[in-house]
Design a protein around this motif. Structure first.
Motif, mmCIF file in Angstrom:
data_model
loop_
_atom_site.group_PDB
_atom_site.id
_atom_site.type_symbol
_atom_site.label_atom_id
_atom_site.label_comp_id
_atom_site.label_asym_id
_atom_site.label_seq_id
_atom_site.Cartn_x
_atom_site.Cartn_y
_atom_site.Cartn_z
ATOM 1 N N MET A 1 0.621 9.620 0.699
ATOM 2 C CA MET A 1 1.066 8.343 0.175
ATOM 3 C C MET A 1 2.554 8.374 -0.182
ATOM 4 O O MET A 1 3.041 7.604 -0.980
ATOM 5 C CB MET A 1 0.268 7.962 -1.062
ATOM 6 C CG MET A 1 -1.203 7.784 -0.807
ATOM 7 S SD MET A 1 -2.034 7.223 -2.289
ATOM 8 C CE MET A 1 -3.715 7.185 -1.684
ATOM 9 N N SER A 2 3.259 9.286 0.381
ATOM 10 C CA SER A 2 4.673 9.433 0.055
ATOM 11 C C SER A 2 5.472 8.268 0.584
ATOM 12 O O SER A 2 5.193 7.695 1.621
ATOM 13 C CB SER A 2 5.193 10.750 0.649
ATOM 14 O OG SER A 2 6.570 10.857 0.437
ATOM 15 N N THR A 3 6.534 7.920 -0.126
ATOM 16 C CA THR A 3 7.430 6.855 0.312
ATOM 17 C C THR A 3 8.744 7.424 0.820
ATOM 18 O O THR A 3 9.688 6.697 1.074
ATOM 19 C CB THR A 3 7.716 5.892 -0.852
ATOM 20 O OG1 THR A 3 8.301 6.631 -1.929
ATOM 21 C CG2 THR A 3 6.448 5.227 -1.339
ATOM 22 N N GLU A 4 8.825 8.708 0.968
ATOM 23 C CA GLU A 4 10.054 9.328 1.429
ATOM 24 C C GLU A 4 10.267 9.035 2.899
ATOM 25 O O GLU A 4 9.364 8.647 3.628
ATOM 26 C CB GLU A 4 9.984 10.853 1.207
ATOM 27 C CG GLU A 4 9.836 11.222 -0.276
ATOM 28 C CD GLU A 4 9.661 12.712 -0.447
ATOM 29 O OE1 GLU A 4 9.641 13.416 0.570
ATOM 30 O OE2 GLU A 4 9.554 13.170 -1.586
ATOM 31 N N GLN A 89 2.237 3.472 -0.365
ATOM 32 C CA GLN A 89 2.835 4.222 -1.465
ATOM 33 C C GLN A 89 1.731 4.800 -2.340
ATOM 34 O O GLN A 89 0.569 4.428 -2.244
ATOM 35 C CB GLN A 89 3.746 3.314 -2.284
ATOM 36 C CG GLN A 89 4.875 2.678 -1.492
ATOM 37 C CD GLN A 89 5.765 1.818 -2.349
ATOM 38 O OE1 GLN A 89 6.385 2.281 -3.314
ATOM 39 N NE2 GLN A 89 5.832 0.541 -2.011
ATOM 40 N N ARG A 90 2.114 5.694 -3.218
ATOM 41 C CA ARG A 90 1.119 6.349 -4.070
ATOM 42 C C ARG A 90 0.451 5.368 -5.018
ATOM 43 O O ARG A 90 -0.677 5.578 -5.447
ATOM 44 C CB ARG A 90 1.790 7.465 -4.870
ATOM 45 C CG ARG A 90 2.274 8.617 -4.003
ATOM 46 C CD ARG A 90 2.915 9.703 -4.833
ATOM 47 N NE ARG A 90 3.404 10.788 -3.987
ATOM 48 C CZ ARG A 90 4.059 11.848 -4.438
ATOM 49 N NH1 ARG A 90 4.322 11.953 -5.729
ATOM 50 N NH2 ARG A 90 4.453 12.791 -3.600
ATOM 51 N N SER A 91 1.123 4.300 -5.351
ATOM 52 C CA SER A 91 0.545 3.294 -6.239
ATOM 53 C C SER A 91 -0.472 2.415 -5.543
ATOM 54 O O SER A 91 -1.158 1.625 -6.202
ATOM 55 C CB SER A 91 1.660 2.415 -6.813
ATOM 56 O OG SER A 91 2.334 1.727 -5.767
ATOM 57 N N THR A 93 0.469 0.247 -3.236
ATOM 58 C CA THR A 93 1.246 -0.847 -2.649
ATOM 59 C C THR A 93 1.703 -0.446 -1.255
ATOM 60 O O THR A 93 1.972 0.727 -0.980
ATOM 61 C CB THR A 93 2.467 -1.163 -3.526
ATOM 62 O OG1 THR A 93 2.022 -1.420 -4.854
ATOM 63 C CG2 THR A 93 3.223 -2.353 -2.993
ATOM 64 N N ALA A 95 3.857 0.436 1.863
ATOM 65 C CA ALA A 95 5.204 0.939 2.075
ATOM 66 C C ALA A 95 5.957 -0.018 2.997
ATOM 67 O O ALA A 95 5.419 -1.030 3.465
ATOM 68 C CB ALA A 95 5.144 2.343 2.675
#
Length: 671
Positions: A1-4, A89-91, A93, A95
């Motif tokens: 779930m990374s947003t990087e 994303q981890r939340s 939401t 990406a």
């Protein structure tokens, strides 16, 4: 779930414009192929008795169909990418890449809505054999739409597309994106179940195979277009998305191939493949699909290997563009095929029974006939086999790594799948649409027998143990998706005791006493929907009561017992009321069949009521036994936990209790 950012530098080097020019060229190619083939074959006008609606309607309906199919594929594929191919994303939401795919899906949904709504006019004009310009008046259009099923289906599809337009504008989370994806897939069903495959002989096999075919095509074509768009906008996780889509594409291609063969065999005899226009179009489509399957799988394998080696995504994007163009040409060929009369439809004159059921009945149902007169249900029969295979594969994976799995759960699941197969594909399933008594046997199997066995199998627990857990910083996978489904708001609502009981018990009265059953008897899609409802209602009722899997709502054993006892009187009363009714449910349909061995429809209905009353008690006994056993085992586990705690802490709890009593006694003496 990374947003990087995507750690693959080769992917970021891939540049390119959007895919709008490619889709425009592909759409024009598909339209040219479709219109050209319709002009060569003569279309449905070749069928005697169908009036020629004029060239505008004949070719316009083909153009609109190609455009609608392309728009639906782009919408479904984009939502597939946002929901399952790239991580949020981890939340939870979406990406950036997922949000971009949802926006693309929203624009495609607009096009789907427009072309589906336009199809209402063209399909109504084509069915009436009149130019489309004559149906522009609202009162004329309403009359023809009310008399023909296909325009109604396109109207429903346009409503689903409009819902997707709104949803894609407001959705921001992964969970609701997943819901939109399944809604978009559902949008394929109305047109599929009301087309030419839904009429005439063997329409059950033709419709079921077409559903598989359209689903496979939408996931394959739409998913590839979405993957290509993701690469063109230099999205993150291209390797992950390409790897996941490659697996989906392989399954979709196999499903398309098998379902296409079944659908073709229903509509054209092998001897007509080379001698009829329909047969030649089928052969051409088969050749294109074979080429696409082999070419696509090989190029994706090589491209994914290159991505992992850091060679960039240029090769993937170039070859995917070629594959998309061939796919869109195939869509045009399929649209032409839909406008070409099958040889079987021209020559055959099915009987009333075959016209209504899709097949003939060999005679009065006997015990031997019910055992041997099988007609495989492509939807539920296939589901039974696939579910049993996946479960056994999960058990085998646990055994190979040395983990145990209770044999009783395995037997329960396999028997549940076997009961599903028997209820839908054996003589019971074959005769259930033609007799109320046999329908009630199938109903009891699907709503009370199969769900009880399936929930006792604990499929979610098995899947959570067999599937690999995604790492801490890794994108979520199937295991995480399953957990999200179990704890989703939809699942919590369905497993609410009140909702589950109303769905389970209320469906008996709502279906048979409201007139819905009378209307549903005439449509194959309604039979499919009834079976799905029976299975779902039974599963969500028995899951929190006796299910092995953890339920979103943990109920005390007394509440579980109360749910069972609350449902029992309603089942018994339903069977009794059926046995005492003086009117026949679904009488016009059953009279139309005119089966010689069902002379007294009221007697057959009372037999069905007796079956509902008698067989409804058997699963209740099984559920009560299972519930009491689980209750006793829970008490034993709690007693063992207390014993282990006392072994560690000694009799501290007892000593503290005695000290409290002693203190109270001394206080009373002082007073």
């Amino acid at each position: 779930m990374s947003t990087e950012a995507d750690p693959e530098p080769g992917v970021r080097a891939s540049r390119g414009a959007g895919i709008a020019p490619l889709l425009t060229v592909g759409a024009l190619l598909g339209i040219v192929v479709a219109v050209g083939l319709v002009a060569m074959t003569g279309g449905l006008g070749a069928v005697a008795g169908i009036s020629d609606p004029g060239p505008l309607t004949t070719y316009g309906i083909t153009v609109v169909r190609v455009a609608a199919d392309l728009a639906s594929a782009v919408c479904i594929g984009s939502l597939l990418l946002a929901a399952f191919l790239v991580p949020p994303q981890r939340s939870g939401t979406l990406a950036v890449d997922g949000y971009a795919a949802v926006r693309t899906a929203g624009r495609a949904a607009w096009a789907w809505f427009v072309f589906a709504l336009t199809s209402v006019f063209f399909v109504a004009a084509d069915g009436a054999g009149r130019p489309v310009t004559e149906l522009l008046a609202p009162e004329v259009l309403i009359n023809f739409v009310g008399a023909i099923e296909q325009p109604k289906a396109w109207l429903i599809t346009s409503g689903i597309a409009l819902l997707l337009v709104v949803g894609c504008r407001v959705v921001l989370t992964w969970g609701w994106t997943t819901v939109l994806f399944f809604v978009s897939v559902f949008g394929l069903i109305p047109v599929a179940v009301t087309g030419h495959s839904a009429s005439g002989g063997s329409h059950d096999l033709a419709t079921n195979s077409l559903l598989y075919h359209l689903l496979g095509a939408a996931l394959w074509v739409g998913g590839l277009i979405a993957l290509l768009a993701h690469g063109r906008r230099r999205g993150a996780y291209l390797t992950l998305a390409a790897t996941r889509f490659s697996k989906i594409a392989l399954v979709a291609w196999i499903v398309m191939a098998l379902s296409g063969v079944v659908n073709a065999l229903v509509r054209v005899a092998p001897g007509d493949l080379l001698t009829t226009d329909y047969g030649l179009l089928v052969l051409a489509k088969v050749v294109l699909l074979l080429m696409l399957g082999v070419f696509g799988q090989q190029q994706r394998s090589r491209s994914i290997t290159g991505l992992r080696d850091g060679e960039g995504g240029g090769q993937l994007l170039r070859l995917a563009g070629v594959e998309v163009l061939i796919m869109l040409a195939t869509i045009g060929l399929a649209a032409a095929l839909a406008r070409t009369p099958p040889p079987a439809e021209i020559a055959a004159q099915p009987s009333t029974v075959e016209l209504l059921l899709g097949y003939e009945l060999s005679g009065e149902p006997t015990f031997w006939t019910l055992l041997t007169a099988w007609r495989f249900d492509l939807i539920y029969g296939t589901a039974a086999i696939v579910l049993a295979g996946l479960y056994l594969a999960g058990v085998l994976r646990l055994r190979r790594r040395g983990d145990a799995w209770p044999v009783g759960r395995t037997w329960a699941w396999v028997l549940g799948c076997a009961m599903l197969l028997v209820a839908t594909s054996s003589g019971i399933g074959r005769y259930s649409p033609s007799m109320f008594s046999m329908h009630m046997v199938s109903h009891m199997f699907l709503s009370m027998g199969v769900p009880v066995l399936l929930v006792l199998g604990g499929p979610v627990t098995l899947a959570l143990r067999a599937l690999q857990t995604a790492g801490r910083d890794a994108p979520p996978g199937p295991r995480e998706w399953l957990l999200a489904l179990v704890h989703s708001p939809v699942t919590r609502v369905l497993t609410n005791p009140v909702v589950a009981t109303l769905l389970f018990v209320g469906s008996f009265y709502g279906l048979y006493y409201s007139g819905m059953f009378d209307s549903a008897l005439n449509y194959h899609w309604a039979h499919l929907a009834m079976k799905a409802h029976f299975l779902l209602a039974g599963y969500v009722f028995y899951w929190p009561v006796i299910g092995i899997d953890p339920s979103p709502r943990r109920l005390p054993h007394l509440a579980k017992l109360g749910m069972v006892f609350a449902s029992m009187p309603f089942h018994a009363f339903f069977g009794v009321t059926l046995m005492n009714m003086q009117t026949v449910i679904g009488e016009p349909f059953y009279r139309g069949l005119g089966l010689p061995w069902v002379e007294d429809l009221l007697l057959d209905q009372r037999t069905g009521g007796g079956i509902a009353w008698a067989t409804g008690e058997i699963p209740v006994v099984i559920v009560m036994v299972a519930l009491l056993v689980q209750w006793a085992r829970a008490d034993d586990r709690e007693a063992r936990r207390r014993d282990r705690r006392e072994d560690v802490t000694g009799d501290q709890d007892l000593a503290a209790y005695n000290a409290m009593l002693k203190e109270l006694a001394s206080g009373n003496r002082r007073e």
